[in-house]
Design a protein around this motif. Structure first.
Motif, PDB file in Angstrom:
ATOM      1  N   THR A  92       0.822  -1.208   0.000  1.00 56.60           N
ATOM      2  CA  THR A  92       0.000   0.000   0.000  1.00 56.60           C
ATOM      3  C   THR A  92       0.863   1.269   0.000  1.00 56.60           C
ATOM      4  O   THR A  92       0.566   2.222  -0.713  1.00 56.60           O
ATOM      5  CB  THR A  92      -0.926   0.011   1.243  1.00 56.60           C
ATOM      6  N   ILE A  93       1.933   1.258   0.762  1.00 57.01           N
ATOM      7  CA  ILE A  93       2.747   2.465   0.951  1.00 57.01           C
ATOM      8  C   ILE A  93       3.815   2.628  -0.123  1.00 57.01           C
ATOM      9  O   ILE A  93       4.071   3.737  -0.598  1.00 57.01           O
ATOM     10  CB  ILE A  93       3.383   2.455   2.361  1.00 57.01           C
ATOM     11  N   LEU A  94       4.436   1.526  -0.521  1.00 55.76           N
ATOM     12  CA  LEU A  94       5.535   1.595  -1.490  1.00 55.76           C
ATOM     13  C   LEU A  94       5.031   1.411  -2.911  1.00 55.76           C
ATOM     14  O   LEU A  94       4.073   0.682  -3.144  1.00 55.76           O
ATOM     15  CB  LEU A  94       6.574   0.506  -1.185  1.00 55.76           C
ATOM     16  N   SER A  95       5.707   2.052  -3.843  1.00 55.57           N
ATOM     17  CA  SER A  95       5.414   1.800  -5.254  1.00 55.57           C
ATOM     18  C   SER A  95       5.931   0.405  -5.600  1.00 55.57           C
ATOM     19  O   SER A  95       6.709  -0.192  -4.842  1.00 55.57           O
ATOM     20  CB  SER A  95       6.101   2.839  -6.142  1.00 55.57           C
ATOM     21  N   GLU A  96       5.542  -0.114  -6.751  1.00 56.85           N
ATOM     22  CA  GLU A  96       6.017  -1.445  -7.155  1.00 56.85           C
ATOM     23  C   GLU A  96       7.542  -1.470  -7.276  1.00 56.85           C
ATOM     24  O   GLU A  96       8.191  -2.414  -6.837  1.00 56.85           O
ATOM     25  CB  GLU A  96       5.366  -1.884  -8.470  1.00 56.85           C
ATOM     26  N   ASN A  97       8.118  -0.413  -7.843  1.00 55.56           N
ATOM     27  CA  ASN A  97       9.579  -0.351  -7.966  1.00 55.56           C
ATOM     28  C   ASN A  97      10.260  -0.289  -6.598  1.00 55.56           C
ATOM     29  O   ASN A  97      11.298  -0.915  -6.383  1.00 55.56           O
ATOM     30  CB  ASN A  97      10.003   0.851  -8.815  1.00 55.56           C
ATOM     31  N   GLU A  98       9.698   0.480  -5.676  1.00 56.74           N
ATOM     32  CA  GLU A  98      10.265   0.561  -4.324  1.00 56.74           C
ATOM     33  C   GLU A  98      10.168  -0.789  -3.615  1.00 56.74           C
ATOM     34  O   GLU A  98      11.115  -1.205  -2.947  1.00 56.74           O
ATOM     35  CB  GLU A  98       9.548   1.633  -3.506  1.00 56.74           C
ATOM     36  N   LEU A  99       9.037  -1.458  -3.792  1.00 59.06           N
ATOM     37  CA  LEU A  99       8.855  -2.764  -3.167  1.00 59.06           C
ATOM     38  C   LEU A  99       9.867  -3.767  -3.730  1.00 59.06           C
ATOM     39  O   LEU A  99      10.495  -4.509  -2.971  1.00 59.06           O
ATOM     40  CB  LEU A  99       7.424  -3.258  -3.388  1.00 59.06           C
ATOM     41  N   ASP A 100      10.045  -3.766  -5.048  1.00 60.31           N
ATOM     42  CA  ASP A 100      11.041  -4.651  -5.662  1.00 60.31           C
ATOM     43  C   ASP A 100      12.437  -4.347  -5.127  1.00 60.31           C
ATOM     44  O   ASP A 100      13.215  -5.251  -4.819  1.00 60.31           O
ATOM     45  CB  ASP A 100      11.039  -4.503  -7.188  1.00 60.31           C
ATOM     46  N   GLN A 101      12.784  -3.057  -5.025  1.00 59.93           N
ATOM     47  CA  GLN A 101      14.099  -2.675  -4.521  1.00 59.93           C
ATOM     48  C   GLN A 101      14.270  -3.125  -3.066  1.00 59.93           C
ATOM     49  O   GLN A 101      15.339  -3.594  -2.676  1.00 59.93           O
ATOM     50  CB  GLN A 101      14.310  -1.171  -4.651  1.00 59.93           C
ATOM     51  N   LYS A 113      14.070 -14.638  -5.645  1.00 60.07           N
ATOM     52  CA  LYS A 113      13.604 -14.329  -4.294  1.00 60.07           C
ATOM     53  C   LYS A 113      12.593 -13.181  -4.316  1.00 60.07           C
ATOM     54  O   LYS A 113      11.574 -13.229  -3.616  1.00 60.07           O
ATOM     55  CB  LYS A 113      14.788 -13.983  -3.384  1.00 60.07           C
ATOM     56  N   VAL A 114      12.849 -12.176  -5.147  1.00 57.91           N
ATOM     57  CA  VAL A 114      11.891 -11.073  -5.291  1.00 57.91           C
ATOM     58  C   VAL A 114      10.556 -11.626  -5.780  1.00 57.91           C
ATOM     59  O   VAL A 114       9.495 -11.284  -5.244  1.00 57.91           O
ATOM     60  CB  VAL A 114      12.432  -9.983  -6.239  1.00 57.91           C
ATOM     61  N   ALA A 115      10.598 -12.488  -6.779  1.00 61.72           N
ATOM     62  CA  ALA A 115       9.361 -13.088  -7.312  1.00 61.72           C
ATOM     63  C   ALA A 115       8.648 -13.906  -6.234  1.00 61.72           C
ATOM     64  O   ALA A 115       7.417 -13.829  -6.103  1.00 61.72           O
ATOM     65  CB  ALA A 115       9.679 -13.952  -8.527  1.00 61.72           C
ATOM     66  N   GLU A 116       9.406 -14.670  -5.463  1.00 57.62           N
ATOM     67  CA  GLU A 116       8.797 -15.472  -4.395  1.00 57.62           C
ATOM     68  C   GLU A 116       8.088 -14.591  -3.370  1.00 57.62           C
ATOM     69  O   GLU A 116       7.011 -14.933  -2.888  1.00 57.62           O
ATOM     70  CB  GLU A 116       9.856 -16.328  -3.710  1.00 57.62           C
TER      71      GLU A 116
END
Length: 194
Positions: free
Chosen positions: A83-92, A139-142
């Motif tokens: 909810t708080i992070l963008s998709e790119n931030e979450l991936d990072q 791991k990111v995908a998992e």
């Protein structure tokens, strides 16, 4: 108060002044992997306060947290981050928390495959780079697709196929998930490096 910087990420003075140290530390464990503005840091702090409150309520009721309660807390953390992070931030962020394991696994892959092909230093670099990316992005995908097994399976397959192709195209090394390696063609020093 002065802003605190660690790993080139700045913790907002408002965050530090407005929340108890355990909340600040929890936010820090996220922002040390991704730069976030003050508003997002504060939003994370508020979300973590709610998580901590739920944790205390569950612990009060159960004395020892069971599997269901752990899953509830884990799901809440994931929802808050999404909810708080963008998709790119979450991936990072996911890359940041997975980096050390990916590095260790890539070293194992390099040390296992390189002797099989009588590889040298450059071959080891190619093997390490490809397996590091495989392990990190897997791991990111998992973490991202844990609730969607079909999407996870597709993402993991694509990561491996793409990176094994890069390894072959750049170095002539054929590798497998089982850490078996062979050489399709000999590496030439003027081959472009990624």
């Amino acid at each position: 108060a002065a802003a605190i910087t660690a790993n080139a990420q700045t913790a907002s003075p408002k965050l530090i002044d407005s929340f108890n140290p355990s909340i600040v530390r929890s936010v820090y464990e996220i922002i040390r992997h991704i730069p976030l503005n003050e508003a997002k840091q504060i939003a994370l702090a508020r979300a973590i306060e709610q998580e901590d409150s739920l944790f205390a309520d569950l612990l009060r009721k159960e004395q020892v947290l069971g599997t269901k309660s752990h899953k509830t807390l884990s799901d809440l953390r994931k929802k808050n981050l999404q909810t708080i992070l963008s998709e790119n931030e979450l991936d990072q962020y996911y890359r940041g928390i997975s980096d050390t394991d990916a590095e260790a696994l890539a070293v194992i892959a390099r040390e296992t495959i390189n002797p099989q092909i009588n590889g040298g230093y450059q071959d080891g670099k190619f093997i390490y780079a490809s397996f590091y990316k495989i392990y990190l992005e897997s791991k990111v995908a998992e973490l991202k697709y844990a609730d969607d097994p079909a999407r996870l399976k597709t993402a993991l397959k694509k990561i491996r196929e793409d990176e094994f192709k890069v390894l072959l195209d750049k170095s002539g090394i054929v590798a497998t998930d089982e850490l078996k390696g062979s050489r399709a063609w000999a590496f030439k020093p003027n081959t472009p490096v990624r």
